[in-house]
Motif scaffolding. Structure first.
Motif, short mmCIF file in Angstrom:
data_model
loop_
_atom_site.label_atom_id
_atom_site.label_comp_id
_atom_site.label_asym_id
_atom_site.label_seq_id
_atom_site.Cartn_x
_atom_site.Cartn_y
_atom_site.Cartn_z
N ARG A 36 -29.51 -3.88 8.03
CA ARG A 36 -29.46 -2.83 8.62
C ARG A 36 -30.56 -1.93 8.31
O ARG A 36 -31.03 -1.76 7.23
N TRP A 37 -31.27 -1.43 9.23
CA TRP A 37 -32.52 -0.49 8.94
C TRP A 37 -32.81 0.56 10.07
O TRP A 37 -32.31 0.58 11.07
N SER A 38 -33.44 1.65 9.67
CA SER A 38 -33.86 2.84 10.50
C SER A 38 -35.18 2.76 10.39
O SER A 38 -36.03 2.36 9.50
N TRP A 39 -35.89 3.52 11.72
CA TRP A 39 -37.15 3.40 11.70
C TRP A 39 -37.70 4.72 12.39
O TRP A 39 -37.31 5.16 13.29
N CYS A 40 -38.30 5.59 11.55
CA CYS A 40 -38.85 6.85 11.91
C CYS A 40 -40.05 6.57 12.46
O CYS A 40 -41.19 6.25 12.08
N ILE A 53 -31.88 10.49 6.74
CA ILE A 53 -32.34 9.38 6.23
C ILE A 53 -31.93 8.91 4.95
O ILE A 53 -31.86 7.68 4.51
N LEU A 56 -28.70 7.77 5.23
CA LEU A 56 -28.76 6.23 5.57
C LEU A 56 -29.20 5.05 4.45
O LEU A 56 -28.50 4.07 4.24
N PHE A 61 -28.99 1.19 4.17
CA PHE A 61 -29.91 0.89 5.24
C PHE A 61 -31.34 0.75 4.45
O PHE A 61 -31.66 1.63 3.65
N HIS A 63 -35.64 1.56 5.22
CA HIS A 63 -35.97 2.57 6.28
C HIS A 63 -37.65 2.47 6.23
O HIS A 63 -38.19 1.87 5.28
N ASN A 98 -32.39 1.07 14.31
CA ASN A 98 -32.06 2.37 14.51
C ASN A 98 -32.99 3.13 14.50
O ASN A 98 -33.61 3.53 13.57
N ILE A 100 -35.34 6.68 14.94
CA ILE A 100 -35.14 8.05 14.47
C ILE A 100 -36.64 8.61 15.21
O ILE A 100 -37.67 8.39 14.81
N TYR A 124 -31.67 8.24 17.45
CA TYR A 124 -31.50 9.65 17.02
C TYR A 124 -32.84 10.38 17.50
O TYR A 124 -33.97 10.18 17.17
#
Length: 183
Positions: A36-40, A53, A56, A61, A63, A98, A100, A124
């Motif tokens: 799982r990961w987030s991407w700004c 963040i 997460l 997560f 990032h 995911n 951001i 988000y």
């Protein structure tokens, strides 16, 4: 490729270049195991706490960020973002990101999601730019830079599906969970 690392909000961050764009990956201390990961997409150093963040990262997560701002989420820029995601998936991150999106990042996140809805798990958006053809900004640097990158006139952009405001149907049809903070 030259990689380096530093500490970011108490986590290890790896710096590298991808297609002549600066990029980085922050690794969680205890990865969740499912990639799982987030991407700004833009302004990755701003509003870190507000975007959740660190929380997460603490929940396993990864990032990431790639600085593709110069492309203003044009078709070329969105293609670079897609290849960046392919690279991350090849390293073991999940197929879906995911996103951001803060301010301009909202514009980038919307453009990416409308182009590649199958590659986005959730959005988000915080004070997102949604309309590249805002009549109040006709003479502004933002609109001018978009017109140059998209090779369009203002009139063409105002009706183009490349303007997120004109492509909301694609976003709705994708049924991607989204939280938007606007004011």
């Amino acid at each position: 490729e030259q990689w380096s690392w530093d500490q970011w909000s108490g986590f290890k961050r790896h710096h590298f270049e991808f297609e002549n764009c600066k990029a980085w990956i922050v690794e969680p201390k205890y990865p969740a195991g499912d990639g799982r990961w987030s991407w700004c997409t833009v302004w990755p150093e701003a509003f870190v706490k507000r975007g959740g963040i660190v929380d997460l990262l603490e929940h396993g997560f990864y990032h990431v960020h790639i600085d593709a701002f110069a492309f203003r989420a044009s078709p070329e820029g969105v293609a670079i973002m897609n290849r960046f995601q392919d690279f991350l998936v090849s390293m073991g991150l999940s197929y879906k990101a995911n996103l951001i999106g803060m301010s301009w990042g909202g514009f980038f996140s919307l453009r990416y999601t409308e182009t590649y809805p199958d590659r986005v798990a959730a959005l988000y958006l915080d004070a997102p730019v949604c309309n590249a053809a805002d009549p109040a900004a006709v003479d502004g640097d933002r609109t001018r830079s978009i017109l140059e990158n998209y090779k369009m006139t203002f009139e063409e952009l105002s009706v183009s599906k490349l303007n997120p405001l004109n492509n909301v149907e694609a976003l709705v049809n994708a049924r991607i969970p989204m939280k938007a903070a606007v004011g």
